[in-house]
Scaffold this motif. Sequence first.
Motif, PDB file in Angstrom:
ATOM      1  N   ASN A  92       0.817  -1.209   0.000  1.00  0.00           N
ATOM      2  CA  ASN A  92       0.000   0.000   0.000  1.00  0.00           C
ATOM      3  C   ASN A  92       0.853   1.262   0.000  1.00  0.00           C
ATOM      4  OD1 ASN A  92      -2.621   1.153   0.026  1.00  0.00           O
ATOM      5  ND2 ASN A  92      -2.267   1.768   2.155  1.00  0.00           N
ATOM      6  N   ASP A  94       3.583   3.991  -1.334  1.00  0.00           N
ATOM      7  CA  ASP A  94       3.821   4.535  -2.657  1.00  0.00           C
ATOM      8  C   ASP A  94       5.301   4.386  -2.987  1.00  0.00           C
ATOM      9  OD1 ASP A  94       2.556   5.513  -4.750  1.00  0.00           O
ATOM     10  OD2 ASP A  94       2.178   7.515  -3.940  1.00  0.00           O
ATOM     11  N   ARG A 102       3.925  -5.897  -7.078  1.00  0.00           N
ATOM     12  CA  ARG A 102       2.598  -6.357  -6.717  1.00  0.00           C
ATOM     13  C   ARG A 102       2.166  -7.526  -7.582  1.00  0.00           C
ATOM     14  NH1 ARG A 102      -2.112  -2.084  -6.317  1.00  0.00           N
ATOM     15  NH2 ARG A 102      -2.083  -2.283  -8.565  1.00  0.00           N
ATOM     16  N   LEU A 176      -5.718  -4.927   0.851  1.00  0.00           N
ATOM     17  CA  LEU A 176      -5.231  -3.849  -0.007  1.00  0.00           C
ATOM     18  C   LEU A 176      -6.394  -2.986  -0.481  1.00  0.00           C
ATOM     19  CD1 LEU A 176      -2.409  -3.155  -0.841  1.00  0.00           C
ATOM     20  CD2 LEU A 176      -2.739  -4.409  -2.954  1.00  0.00           C
ATOM     21  N   ALA A 177      -7.467  -3.660  -0.893  1.00  0.00           N
ATOM     22  CA  ALA A 177      -8.649  -2.912  -1.331  1.00  0.00           C
ATOM     23  C   ALA A 177      -9.191  -2.072  -0.185  1.00  0.00           C
ATOM     24  CB  ALA A 177      -9.717  -3.879  -1.830  1.00  0.00           C
ATOM     25  N   GLN A 180      -7.027   0.986   0.551  1.00  0.00           N
ATOM     26  CA  GLN A 180      -7.128   2.063  -0.423  1.00  0.00           C
ATOM     27  C   GLN A 180      -8.381   2.902  -0.240  1.00  0.00           C
ATOM     28  OE1 GLN A 180      -6.162  -0.109  -3.949  1.00  0.00           O
ATOM     29  NE2 GLN A 180      -3.977   0.096  -3.517  1.00  0.00           N
ATOM     30  N   THR A 181      -9.295   2.434   0.633  1.00  0.00           N
ATOM     31  CA  THR A 181     -10.466   3.266   0.906  1.00  0.00           C
ATOM     32  C   THR A 181     -10.215   4.226   2.072  1.00  0.00           C
ATOM     33  OG1 THR A 181     -11.420   1.719   2.476  1.00  0.00           O
ATOM     34  CG2 THR A 181     -12.027   1.406   0.170  1.00  0.00           C
ATOM     35  N   HIS A 184      -6.819   9.805   2.621  1.00  0.00           N
ATOM     36  CA  HIS A 184      -5.483  10.311   2.901  1.00  0.00           C
ATOM     37  C   HIS A 184      -5.483  11.405   3.960  1.00  0.00           C
ATOM     38  CE1 HIS A 184      -1.560   9.485   1.152  1.00  0.00           C
ATOM     39  NE2 HIS A 184      -2.222   8.679   0.347  1.00  0.00           N
ATOM     40  N   THR A 205      -6.186   3.335  10.607  1.00  0.00           N
ATOM     41  CA  THR A 205      -6.250   2.190   9.706  1.00  0.00           C
ATOM     42  C   THR A 205      -7.150   1.081  10.259  1.00  0.00           C
ATOM     43  OG1 THR A 205      -3.946   2.712   9.263  1.00  0.00           O
ATOM     44  CG2 THR A 205      -4.819   0.730   8.252  1.00  0.00           C
TER      45      THR A 205
ATOM     46  N   ARG B 266     -10.943  -5.876  -8.570  1.00  0.00           N
ATOM     47  CA  ARG B 266     -12.001  -4.883  -8.420  1.00  0.00           C
ATOM     48  C   ARG B 266     -13.345  -5.569  -8.169  1.00  0.00           C
ATOM     49  NH1 ARG B 266     -12.894  -1.387 -13.469  1.00  0.00           N
ATOM     50  NH2 ARG B 266     -15.117  -1.723 -13.398  1.00  0.00           N
TER      51      ARG B 266
END
Lengths: 292, 275
Positions: A92, A94, A102, A176-177, A180-181, A184, A205, B266
């Motif tokens: 996750n 950057d 990945r 991971l999904a 990403q929600t 930031h 988190t 997805r």
Amino acid sequence: MLRKLYGDMTRNAFAYRMLIPYVVFLALLVLYPIIANFVISLQADGLWTLKNYQQVFKEPVFAKVAFNTVIWTVGSVVLQLLVGFVLALLLNQDFRGRAFFRSIILVLPWATPDIVVGVAWQWMYNDMYGVLNDILFRLGIIDYYLPWLADQDLARLAVIIANTWKGFALSAMFYLAALQTVPHELYEASEVDGANVFQKFLNVTWPILRPFVVTTTMLTTIWTINYFPLIFTMTGGGPANATDTFVTYAYRTAFRFLDFNRSAAMSSFTFVLVFLISLLYLRALSRKEAER
Amino acid sequence: MRRKPYQTVLLYAAVIFATLVIAFPFVWLLITALKPYPEIYGFPINYIPREPTWEHFQYVFQLDFGTYFKNSVIVSGGAAILTVLVALLPAYATVKFDFLAKQPILISILICQMFPQIVFVIPFFMILSKLGLIDTYLGVIVSYLPFTTPIGVWLTRNFFAEVPVDIEEAAMIDGCSRFQTFRRIALPIALPGIAAVGIYAFLFSWSELMFSRSYLSTMSLQTIPVFLSLFVGQYQTRWGPLFAGSVVASIPPIIVFGFLQKYFIRGLTSGSVKG
């Protein structure tokens, strides 16, 4: 009630028509086989009986197989969730080349066919020519080559490690999904407040990840109990039934000993067990949803 | 968030270490498949083959590996197509309509996740035998549907949910019937989801062992996993061809999944985000 259903069916006739193939599929390929399996398990010599179940539970190895199934499931699930979690946190971040790393981490183990995973690990565990003993020996971790698949406890550990390699990607994908929600701004806000890495994890988190952890644990548990080809290829349930689970044992009862009725009793028992475990998780999930 | 230089170094070190460890079992399989026998059974172990060879690959293809490969393609492709056909309609119906049967259908998808394959192996054996489908492609394909279809419905739903209602309504105002709207508007938009479902079914069938091994007894119909598993039993020491076959068997799923992982992830995860 019926009238309500009839009214609904006329109003949504199009939707109901679209369901026809699926309902036929459910009836013929799901419901019918499951009922048939119960019926087979309740018969012996053409008579209705509970004999098959009694035999299964009285079997001397039953306790051992039950123990193995618990170890195999708990071990695999805990390791897969942990490894998946750590890798999801890592992926996750950057950094340059993330897509490349990945795809290797998430795709390679998961896309490799089960039997190939079994073959590859069986070879790595080989006591004479296996690469694992060689590496561990060179690193000074072991003083002599270990008989990985011939010793009962080592074999249990060995299949769990191989299964972790094969399966962690799924939980990593879920995490991971979820990660990403996480907005930031929340991280930035907590940074302004002077939060350190652990506080950020705990306060930002984790609350978002928690429902995912429950779902992922449930799916991984169910799939691990039901998972067959890896153990079948690597050890065949051996040595001395040390890696036999309910599933591998039921399979051998059916196709090596050709006792379909007893095998059906074993698999119906497994099915009920899995069903109960899922109910527990679903209750935990709905409780947590209610808390929020 | 800016990282300090030492943090970047640590991050890369961790990522590269993880990648090496995770790739190792497969890389090792490949390396061993390229070694001649004296090196496979060599002591100490050669980490890089001194005299790489294709002999194991040639040998495994002499054992009719091409036929098993073809069978795997037929069975997996068939399962992919049938799964998509069965999963599409209920997925669309349960996304676009609110009706009494919706909840039961969604619960059925969840429950189907719990079924152990082992529960089906004997009933299907008996049913397929009665229908004369026991040792056929079709029999095996059909036996995979209970495991590929429910996930298929779930995956497709997430993609249909992204089809905007406005466009569909506009199409219907322009005179499209409900089914035409589904076929001309929703289906093309949801195509990546349909691909993801097909891929899932393909990958499942490509590596499935329990049913294929129990039902396909004619050698010329067997799939790659059956061949490899029989090979493990028969020639315990013939590691070379076994590894070569394993490497070849892994290529299609790795390529397919590598290209389409984006859609797949997805579809798989968006449902759990939305709840």
